[in-house]
Design a protein around this motif. Structure first.
Motif, PDB file in Angstrom:
ATOM      1  N   GLU A  70      49.861  27.209   3.678  1.00  0.00           N
ATOM      2  CA  GLU A  70      49.733  26.258   2.580  1.00  0.00           C
ATOM      3  C   GLU A  70      48.605  25.262   2.860  1.00  0.00           C
ATOM      4  O   GLU A  70      47.797  24.961   1.973  1.00  0.00           O
ATOM      5  CB  GLU A  70      51.053  25.512   2.394  1.00  0.00           C
ATOM      6  N   GLU A  71      48.532  24.754   4.086  1.00  0.00           N
ATOM      7  CA  GLU A  71      47.457  23.837   4.443  1.00  0.00           C
ATOM      8  C   GLU A  71      46.103  24.527   4.370  1.00  0.00           C
ATOM      9  O   GLU A  71      45.116  23.947   3.910  1.00  0.00           O
ATOM     10  CB  GLU A  71      47.678  23.273   5.841  1.00  0.00           C
ATOM     11  N   SER A  72      46.024  25.765   4.814  1.00  0.00           N
ATOM     12  CA  SER A  72      44.780  26.516   4.754  1.00  0.00           C
ATOM     13  C   SER A  72      44.346  26.726   3.307  1.00  0.00           C
ATOM     14  O   SER A  72      43.160  26.606   2.977  1.00  0.00           O
ATOM     15  CB  SER A  72      44.950  27.864   5.452  1.00  0.00           C
ATOM     16  N   GLU A  73      45.306  27.024   2.436  1.00  0.00           N
ATOM     17  CA  GLU A  73      45.003  27.206   1.015  1.00  0.00           C
ATOM     18  C   GLU A  73      44.476  25.911   0.406  1.00  0.00           C
ATOM     19  O   GLU A  73      43.521  25.936  -0.374  1.00  0.00           O
ATOM     20  CB  GLU A  73      46.273  27.655   0.281  1.00  0.00           C
ATOM     21  N   GLN A  74      45.055  24.786   0.781  1.00  0.00           N
ATOM     22  CA  GLN A  74      44.592  23.500   0.269  1.00  0.00           C
ATOM     23  C   GLN A  74      43.178  23.193   0.749  1.00  0.00           C
ATOM     24  O   GLN A  74      42.352  22.693  -0.009  1.00  0.00           O
ATOM     25  CB  GLN A  74      45.541  22.386   0.684  1.00  0.00           C
ATOM     26  N   ILE A  75      42.893  23.500   1.999  1.00  0.00           N
ATOM     27  CA  ILE A  75      41.554  23.245   2.535  1.00  0.00           C
ATOM     28  C   ILE A  75      40.538  24.158   1.866  1.00  0.00           C
ATOM     29  O   ILE A  75      39.436  23.739   1.511  1.00  0.00           O
ATOM     30  CB  ILE A  75      41.539  23.446   4.064  1.00  0.00           C
ATOM     31  N   ARG A  76      40.907  25.418   1.661  1.00  0.00           N
ATOM     32  CA  ARG A  76      40.011  26.375   1.040  1.00  0.00           C
ATOM     33  C   ARG A  76      39.689  26.012  -0.400  1.00  0.00           C
ATOM     34  O   ARG A  76      38.590  26.229  -0.894  1.00  0.00           O
ATOM     35  CB  ARG A  76      40.634  27.761   1.089  1.00  0.00           C
ATOM     36  N   ASN A  77      40.667  25.470  -1.112  1.00  0.00           N
ATOM     37  CA  ASN A  77      40.497  25.156  -2.522  1.00  0.00           C
ATOM     38  C   ASN A  77      40.067  23.705  -2.750  1.00  0.00           C
ATOM     39  O   ASN A  77      40.092  23.240  -3.886  1.00  0.00           O
ATOM     40  CB  ASN A  77      41.786  25.424  -3.285  1.00  0.00           C
ATOM     41  N   ALA A  78      39.697  23.011  -1.702  1.00  0.00           N
ATOM     42  CA  ALA A  78      39.264  21.619  -1.862  1.00  0.00           C
ATOM     43  C   ALA A  78      37.949  21.573  -2.615  1.00  0.00           C
ATOM     44  O   ALA A  78      37.147  22.503  -2.589  1.00  0.00           O
ATOM     45  CB  ALA A  78      39.105  20.982  -0.483  1.00  0.00           C
ATOM     46  N   THR A  80      34.341  20.954  -3.157  1.00  0.00           N
ATOM     47  CA  THR A  80      33.230  20.904  -2.217  1.00  0.00           C
ATOM     48  C   THR A  80      31.948  20.403  -2.862  1.00  0.00           C
ATOM     49  O   THR A  80      30.897  20.447  -2.254  1.00  0.00           O
ATOM     50  CB  THR A  80      32.976  22.298  -1.613  1.00  0.00           C
TER      51      THR A  80
END
Length: 84
Positions: A70-78, A80
């Motif tokens: 979930e954290e990885s998904e949030q970082i990926r979809n931040a 930019t």
């Protein structure tokens, strides 16, 4: 001890009561968190024999992986895009 020695004993009793409440609440929290993993074992068995450690470890690992995904998904979809 002084003129008001009884005040010290009241403080000691109050502190003892606070520690007792904290210990009881902590015991209940731990008991509630491991209740799902208790297995039937003799009363004189070790704690590790009374718990299903395999399920406990795999449940924790599954929750950890879900949280990391979930954290990885949030970082990926931040967002930019530059702010300026």
């Amino acid at each position: 001890m002084g003129k008001y020695w009884w005040v010290t004993w009241i403080k000691v009793l109050a502190l003892t009561a606070v520690f007792a409440v904290v210990i009881v609440l902590g015991y209940r929290q731990v008991k509630k968190s491991v209740a799902d993993y208790l297995v039937d074992a003799p009363a004189d068995a070790k704690l590790t024999d009374k718990l299903n450690l395999e399920d406990m470890v795999f449940d924790y690992a599954g929750e950890f992986v879900d949280r990391m995904m979930e954290e990885s998904e949030q970082i990926r979809n931040a967002i930019t895009e530059p702010l300026a």
